[in-house]
Motif scaffolding. Sequence first.
Motif, PDB file in Angstrom:
ATOM      1  N   PRO A   1       0.832  -1.208   0.000  1.00 50.98           N
ATOM      2  CA  PRO A   1       0.000   0.000   0.000  1.00 50.98           C
ATOM      3  C   PRO A   1       0.862   1.251   0.000  1.00 50.98           C
ATOM      4  CG  PRO A   1       0.102  -0.913   2.200  1.00 50.98           C
ATOM      5  CD  PRO A   1       0.826  -1.889   1.308  1.00 50.98           C
ATOM      6  N   CYS A   2       0.250   2.374  -0.329  1.00 51.00           N
ATOM      7  CA  CYS A   2       0.989   3.643  -0.345  1.00 51.00           C
ATOM      8  C   CYS A   2       1.327   4.103   1.062  1.00 51.00           C
ATOM      9  CB  CYS A   2       0.176   4.705  -1.086  1.00 51.00           C
ATOM     10  SG  CYS A   2      -0.121   4.312  -2.832  1.00 51.00           S
ATOM     11  N   THR A   3       0.422   3.860   2.024  1.00 53.12           N
ATOM     12  CA  THR A   3       0.637   4.275   3.419  1.00 53.12           C
ATOM     13  C   THR A   3       0.646   3.048   4.311  1.00 53.12           C
ATOM     14  OG1 THR A   3      -1.749   4.601   3.727  1.00 53.12           O
ATOM     15  CG2 THR A   3      -0.441   6.510   3.033  1.00 53.12           C
ATOM     16  N   ASP A   4       1.364   3.155   5.415  1.00 57.84           N
ATOM     17  CA  ASP A   4       1.512   2.047   6.344  1.00 57.84           C
ATOM     18  C   ASP A   4       0.553   2.232   7.520  1.00 57.84           C
ATOM     19  OD1 ASP A   4       2.435  -0.230   7.585  1.00 57.84           O
ATOM     20  OD2 ASP A   4       4.124   0.792   8.543  1.00 57.84           O
ATOM     21  N   ARG A   5      -0.268   1.211   7.783  1.00 57.04           N
ATOM     22  CA  ARG A   5      -1.197   1.237   8.906  1.00 57.04           C
ATOM     23  C   ARG A   5      -0.849   0.174   9.934  1.00 57.04           C
ATOM     24  NH1 ARG A   5      -7.031   1.783   5.693  1.00 57.04           N
ATOM     25  NH2 ARG A   5      -6.459   3.590   4.405  1.00 57.04           N
ATOM     26  N   SER A   6       0.421  -0.108  10.057  1.00 57.62           N
ATOM     27  CA  SER A   6       0.854  -1.146  10.980  1.00 57.62           C
ATOM     28  C   SER A   6       0.519  -0.757  12.410  1.00 57.62           C
ATOM     29  CB  SER A   6       2.364  -1.370  10.852  1.00 57.62           C
ATOM     30  OG  SER A   6       2.705  -1.700   9.524  1.00 57.62           O
ATOM     31  N   PRO A   7       0.179  -1.748  13.281  1.00 55.28           N
ATOM     32  CA  PRO A   7      -0.063  -1.445  14.694  1.00 55.28           C
ATOM     33  C   PRO A   7       1.213  -0.988  15.384  1.00 55.28           C
ATOM     34  CG  PRO A   7      -0.070  -3.816  14.315  1.00 55.28           C
ATOM     35  CD  PRO A   7      -0.023  -3.168  12.969  1.00 55.28           C
ATOM     36  N   ALA A   8       1.052  -0.376  16.531  1.00 55.07           N
ATOM     37  CA  ALA A   8       2.205   0.120  17.283  1.00 55.07           C
ATOM     38  C   ALA A   8       3.089  -1.037  17.710  1.00 55.07           C
ATOM     39  CB  ALA A   8       1.729   0.909  18.492  1.00 55.07           C
ATOM     40  N   PRO A   9       4.394  -0.791  17.889  1.00 59.43           N
ATOM     41  CA  PRO A   9       5.286  -1.876  18.334  1.00 59.43           C
ATOM     42  C   PRO A   9       4.819  -2.457  19.653  1.00 59.43           C
ATOM     43  CG  PRO A   9       6.552   0.008  17.558  1.00 59.43           C
ATOM     44  CD  PRO A   9       5.127   0.451  17.613  1.00 59.43           C
ATOM     45  N   GLY A  10       4.947  -3.762  19.764  1.00 59.17           N
ATOM     46  CA  GLY A  10       4.520  -4.467  20.958  1.00 59.17           C
ATOM     47  C   GLY A  10       3.920  -5.814  20.589  1.00 59.17           C
ATOM     48  N   PRO A  11       3.595  -6.642  21.584  1.00 64.20           N
ATOM     49  CA  PRO A  11       3.001  -7.964  21.305  1.00 64.20           C
ATOM     50  C   PRO A  11       1.669  -7.833  20.586  1.00 64.20           C
ATOM     51  CG  PRO A  11       3.766  -7.809  23.580  1.00 64.20           C
ATOM     52  CD  PRO A  11       3.799  -6.425  23.023  1.00 64.20           C
ATOM     53  N   VAL A  12       1.505  -8.557  19.502  1.00 58.41           N
ATOM     54  CA  VAL A  12       0.252  -8.581  18.755  1.00 58.41           C
ATOM     55  C   VAL A  12      -0.072 -10.021  18.413  1.00 58.41           C
ATOM     56  CG1 VAL A  12       0.586  -6.273  17.764  1.00 58.41           C
ATOM     57  CG2 VAL A  12       1.416  -8.286  16.542  1.00 58.41           C
ATOM     58  N   GLY A  13      -1.317 -10.250  18.075  1.00 59.92           N
ATOM     59  CA  GLY A  13      -1.735 -11.559  17.629  1.00 59.92           C
ATOM     60  C   GLY A  13      -1.846 -11.612  16.119  1.00 59.92           C
ATOM     61  N   ALA A  14      -1.871 -12.826  15.575  1.00 59.54           N
ATOM     62  CA  ALA A  14      -1.995 -13.043  14.146  1.00 59.54           C
ATOM     63  C   ALA A  14      -3.203 -13.923  13.884  1.00 59.54           C
ATOM     64  CB  ALA A  14      -0.733 -13.694  13.581  1.00 59.54           C
ATOM     65  N   ALA A  15      -3.854 -13.698  12.747  1.00 59.67           N
ATOM     66  CA  ALA A  15      -5.063 -14.470  12.455  1.00 59.67           C
ATOM     67  C   ALA A  15      -5.271 -14.576  10.958  1.00 59.67           C
ATOM     68  CB  ALA A  15      -6.279 -13.810  13.100  1.00 59.67           C
ATOM     69  N   LEU A  16      -5.802 -15.721  10.538  1.00 62.75           N
ATOM     70  CA  LEU A  16      -6.304 -15.938   9.187  1.00 62.75           C
ATOM     71  C   LEU A  16      -7.795 -16.226   9.301  1.00 62.75           C
ATOM     72  CD1 LEU A  16      -3.577 -18.272   7.601  1.00 62.75           C
ATOM     73  CD2 LEU A  16      -3.759 -15.799   7.418  1.00 62.75           C
TER      74      LEU A  16
END
Length: 430
Positions: free
Chosen positions: A310-325
């Motif tokens: 994408p043109c812009t990054d919407r990544s969450p803030a650094p720190g523990p996150v979960g992953a899902a499909l």
Amino acid sequence: RRGGRWGAPGAGGGGPPPWGIVPPPPRAGLTPRAGEPPPLFALSVAIGAVQAFALGRGVFTYLERLGVHGLALASLGELRVRLYDALEPLVPGGLRGNGDGAVTAGFVSDAELVTQGMAARVTAGVDVIASILAGTALAYTVRPTLGAVLLGAATALVLAALLAARLGRRGTVAEAAGRALLAGKAVGTKRAPPELVAYGREDLLVDRLANVDRRARSAAWHRAVGMGLGRATGALLAGAGLMGVVGAGMVVHDAGQLSAVLLAVVTFVALAVFAQLAGLAAALADVDAARSAGRRLDELSRTPPPAPEPCTDRSPAPGPVGAALDDVDVDLDGAAVLSDVSLVVGPGRRVALQGPSGSGKTTVLHTLLHFVGTARGRATLGGVDVSHMRREGLARHVGWLADDTHLVAASVGGMLRTAAPSTAQPELVA
């Protein structure tokens, strides 16, 4: 020498030379002017000019090579950086059909051919245009007829070089492609020998490389034949052009309108112009090879990424996150690789994916890393769809340590004892 006899100094008649010395006849020395008995000052100027030109030729040749090589190296670095930027989003799944060999050939062989062609284009253009203009202008100043003859001969040489390059273009392009293919096959082959040797089929490698090498050598032979014919034609035309310049100059000289010195000067100028044009066919061949390599690089760099960023990054803030499909479908090359796959990995959790080879375990990781896009469903990190995240943002949350397979020349027991050297035989069998 007068009347068939040597004249003594100060004498108007003949007689033996003084002191028994026979003076040599006038001959061409450093310059045509030195062949006459000029004043000492004029001869000194001629000698100094020849020395200055001799030293200047080396200095200016060095400066030319330095400038051209600097330009080529700078362009090569910039080209490889741009190629890396174009290929980086394609790794690891977007280079199917190209492989490591094509990428390596692009970075090494094709990139060098492009820069060599650029350098040849610059030097050949400057040398040819400058030499023709300067030589024709000087000859035209001496006598317009000589300038016209020199310009006609130079034009014929340029046309002959263009024709030779066109006739040898097929061989030149095939040779450049063969070199790139050979480099690519060599890199791809480097990974295969252990497995093929283990199964006793190393002959496949030898046959494949030998076939590519034969094609490359055949193309090189055709290119060499074309270049040889071009050089021979150029040499014949250069000789004919030189004879034309000398013949036209002799006509004007016999008419008393041109001195012998200026005739020799025009002759040497024609030689210099033809010498500069001698390498034009080879330079044009390098340009053709560079165009072929540029087309391959362009095709490689224009490969569409399997998962555009994408043109812009919407990544969450650094720190523990979960992953899902969430009900993910993934299609590659028109075939369904994943279908209705759902997975949830909470922060700090461990999940093992088990299944046979080809079941899609690696594709699950590629989907979470956004190496491939989803045909249906979503892949999220911290609740954010990975298609809305750039690779810099993904790298703050997801890492991938891929496995690599090695074959070791040892027994099964020896390989098992690599992990536990003190294991007993019954445990190894179990």
